[in-house]
Design an enzyme around this catalytic site. Structure first.
Site, PDB file in Angstrom:
ATOM      1  N   LEU A   7       0.823  -1.207  -0.006  1.00 38.32           N
ATOM      2  CA  LEU A   7      -0.106  -0.233   0.044  1.00 38.32           C
ATOM      3  C   LEU A   7       0.792   1.306  -0.069  1.00 38.32           C
ATOM      4  O   LEU A   7       0.306   2.317  -0.633  1.00 38.32           O
ATOM      5  CB  LEU A   7      -1.010   0.113   1.180  1.00 38.32           C
ATOM      6  CG  LEU A   7      -1.905  -1.150   1.476  1.00 38.32           C
ATOM      7  CD1 LEU A   7      -2.683  -1.021   2.611  1.00 38.32           C
ATOM      8  CD2 LEU A   7      -2.906  -1.132   0.239  1.00 38.32           C
ATOM      9  N   GLY A   8       1.945   1.247   0.613  1.00 40.95           N
ATOM     10  CA  GLY A   8       2.831   2.392   0.657  1.00 40.95           C
ATOM     11  C   GLY A   8       4.107   2.084   1.446  1.00 40.95           C
ATOM     12  O   GLY A   8       4.446   0.890   1.863  1.00 40.95           O
ATOM     13  N   ASP A  13       2.625  14.037  15.117  1.00 38.41           N
ATOM     14  CA  ASP A  13       2.650  13.894  13.650  1.00 38.41           C
ATOM     15  C   ASP A  13       1.367  13.787  12.915  1.00 38.41           C
ATOM     16  O   ASP A  13       1.161  13.096  11.961  1.00 38.41           O
ATOM     17  CB  ASP A  13       3.526  12.671  13.193  1.00 38.41           C
ATOM     18  CG  ASP A  13       4.076  12.650  11.546  1.00 38.41           C
ATOM     19  OD1 ASP A  13       4.032  13.710  10.857  1.00 38.41           O
ATOM     20  OD2 ASP A  13       4.358  11.487  11.177  1.00 38.41           O
ATOM     21  N   VAL A  15       4.001  -0.856   4.178  1.00 39.63           N
ATOM     22  CA  VAL A  15       2.642  -1.153   4.661  1.00 39.63           C
ATOM     23  C   VAL A  15       2.128  -1.974   3.575  1.00 39.63           C
ATOM     24  O   VAL A  15       2.123  -1.484   2.197  1.00 39.63           O
ATOM     25  CB  VAL A  15       1.958  -0.052   5.028  1.00 39.63           C
ATOM     26  CG1 VAL A  15       0.514  -0.456   5.599  1.00 39.63           C
ATOM     27  CG2 VAL A  15       2.403   0.852   5.920  1.00 39.63           C
ATOM     28  N   LYS A  23       2.362  -3.277   8.890  1.00 36.65           N
ATOM     29  CA  LYS A  23       3.452  -2.416   8.861  1.00 36.65           C
ATOM     30  C   LYS A  23       4.663  -3.168   8.941  1.00 36.65           C
ATOM     31  O   LYS A  23       4.891  -3.730  10.277  1.00 36.65           O
ATOM     32  CB  LYS A  23       3.060  -1.215   9.642  1.00 36.65           C
ATOM     33  CG  LYS A  23       4.172  -0.162   9.742  1.00 36.65           C
ATOM     34  CD  LYS A  23       3.942   0.670  10.657  1.00 36.65           C
ATOM     35  CE  LYS A  23       4.984   2.078  10.905  1.00 36.65           C
ATOM     36  NZ  LYS A  23       4.619   3.124  11.580  1.00 36.65           N
ATOM     37  N   GLY A  30       7.708   4.057   3.625  1.00 36.45           N
ATOM     38  CA  GLY A  30       8.210   5.165   4.378  1.00 36.45           C
ATOM     39  C   GLY A  30       9.761   4.792   4.536  1.00 36.45           C
ATOM     40  O   GLY A  30      10.248   3.759   3.803  1.00 36.45           O
ATOM     41  N   SER A  31      10.442   5.513   5.444  1.00 38.41           N
ATOM     42  CA  SER A  31      11.944   5.578   5.521  1.00 38.41           C
ATOM     43  C   SER A  31      12.289   3.871   5.886  1.00 38.41           C
ATOM     44  O   SER A  31      13.278   3.719   5.300  1.00 38.41           O
ATOM     45  CB  SER A  31      12.415   6.654   6.325  1.00 38.41           C
ATOM     46  OG  SER A  31      11.909   7.892   5.969  1.00 38.41           O
ATOM     47  N   TYR A  32      11.742   3.594   6.933  1.00 39.63           N
ATOM     48  CA  TYR A  32      12.292   2.260   7.467  1.00 39.63           C
ATOM     49  C   TYR A  32      10.943   1.250   7.414  1.00 39.63           C
ATOM     50  O   TYR A  32      11.035   0.327   7.778  1.00 39.63           O
ATOM     51  CB  TYR A  32      12.457   2.440   9.073  1.00 39.63           C
ATOM     52  CG  TYR A  32      13.397   3.797   9.217  1.00 39.63           C
ATOM     53  CD1 TYR A  32      14.758   3.826   8.348  1.00 39.63           C
ATOM     54  CD2 TYR A  32      13.037   4.587  10.159  1.00 39.63           C
ATOM     55  CE1 TYR A  32      15.478   5.077   8.803  1.00 39.63           C
ATOM     56  CE2 TYR A  32      13.964   5.725  10.304  1.00 39.63           C
ATOM     57  CZ  TYR A  32      15.052   5.863   9.559  1.00 39.63           C
ATOM     58  OH  TYR A  32      15.904   7.158   9.802  1.00 39.63           O
TER      59      TYR A  32
END
Length: 331
Positions: free
Chosen positions: A42-43, A161, A50, A65, A45-47
């Site tokens: 789905l997507g 955030d 998902v 995740k 990030g940095s680390y």
């Protein structure tokens, strides 16, 4: 990054990638031992990445995740400080408007958070589709969003955030707050000086490198998000951070000429986006504001609760009561 008075409120997001070779190699074990089967990315990030997945005997649709915890100098702070906090916090939170954690799985160099899948995507994608939200829908969404934050407040948790990308929606478009990677517990009187969040959403005290306490930094972000929902653009142009901070501290917030948002909604946004943190309203005061006080809290697909008639409201203790004076929160 899309700027002030643009109808696009998105930030640059990384394109989804495949699972790492190590995760792929471990997938059969995850399926056998934890009944977790990956479907679609789905997507990323940095680390982490998902993925949509199925989990358990009933093959419940979930979001997985997958966090790479291989130690590197770049990730050292995240692994030692932020990740342990996230693990602690997501176990605490149990609320209808917060993404539910089903299981936490550890395998070599990785941790997986198995969470509720939000079929409605996130608020960012919704805003890109609809441009602006009508006030009835905005009230429903914002009231649920504040309810989630009040739950965080009950544990002295500050999210740090808050942004449209971290507000997810289920199939009925109920709010599901997620991504607690920068969250931490800040007890009364305890302060933090850590820069967290996305520049366009964070409070001026964070941008200025000042210490902060309490949840006033989160309250600020709610004002930015409400502005986006009703106006369809960012309230501040972050291409020049120095000028942006100057405008924030001067309490200068522009609404486009074509903006159809009500006077009451604009007044609430102005009240929330107070540059001096102690002057920002509490979550309770936000719920009691002129704009939001008539919006009952409920979860779809339940029907909108009927409000009592004026005569009923004055004779029954369960009817709406006169809003109290706005209480301020102190940092």
């Amino acid at each position: 990054m899309v700027k002030e008075e643009s109808t696009d409120v998105s930030e640059n997001q990384e394109e989804p990638e495949e699972l790492s070779p190590k995760t792929k190699a471990f997938a059969p074990t995850l399926e056998k031992e934890h009944k977790l089967k990956f479907d679609k990315i789905l997507g990323s990030g940095s680390y982490s990445r998902v993925a949509r997945a199925t989990w358990g005997d009933k093959k419940l649709e979930v979001a997985a995740k997958v966090i790479n915890i291989t130690s590197t100098r770049e990730k050292d702070d995240y692994i030692k400080k932020f990740l342990p906090r996230e693990k602690e916090i997501v176990k605490l939170l149990k609320h209808d408007n917060i993404c539910r954690l089903y299981e936490m799985i550890s395998f070599p160099d990785h941790i997986i958070f198995v969470t509720e899948f939000c079929a409605g995507g996130d608020l960012l994608r919704k805003m890109k589709d609809i441009k602006t939200m009508n006030e009835d829908d905005a009230k429903f969404t914002f009231r649920q969003f504040i309810a989630a934050l009040m739950h965080l407040q009950s544990y002295n948790i500050v999210h740090r955030d808050l942004k449209c990308e971290n507000i997810f929606l289920d199939k009925h478009e109920n709010v599901k707050l997620g991504d607690f990677g920068f969250s931490r517990i800040l007890k009364p009187g305890e302060k933090s000086g850590t820069f967290c969040g996305s520049r366009a959403y964070v409070a001026p005290e964070i941008l200025r490198g000042r210490e902060y306490s309490g949840n006033a930094v989160d309250v600020w972000s709610t004002g930015v998000i409400l502005y986006i929902m009703l106006v369809g653009s960012m309230p501040f142009d972050d291409r020049n951070p120095t000028k942006m901070i100057e405008r924030q501290l001067a309490h200068k917030i522009k609404f486009p000429k074509l903006c159809t948002a009500s006077v009451q909604s604009k007044a609430l946004i102005l009240e929330i986006l107070q540059p001096h943190a102690p002057n920002r309203p509490t979550y309770k005061a936000i719920c009691e504001s002129e704009w939001l006080k008539s919006q009952p809290y409920y979860m779809k697909p339940d029907e909108h609760p009927k409000l009592p008639t004026p005569s009923t409201a004055t004779t029954t203790p369960t009817g709406p009561q006169k809003p109290k004076d706005s209480k301020r929160q102190h940092a």
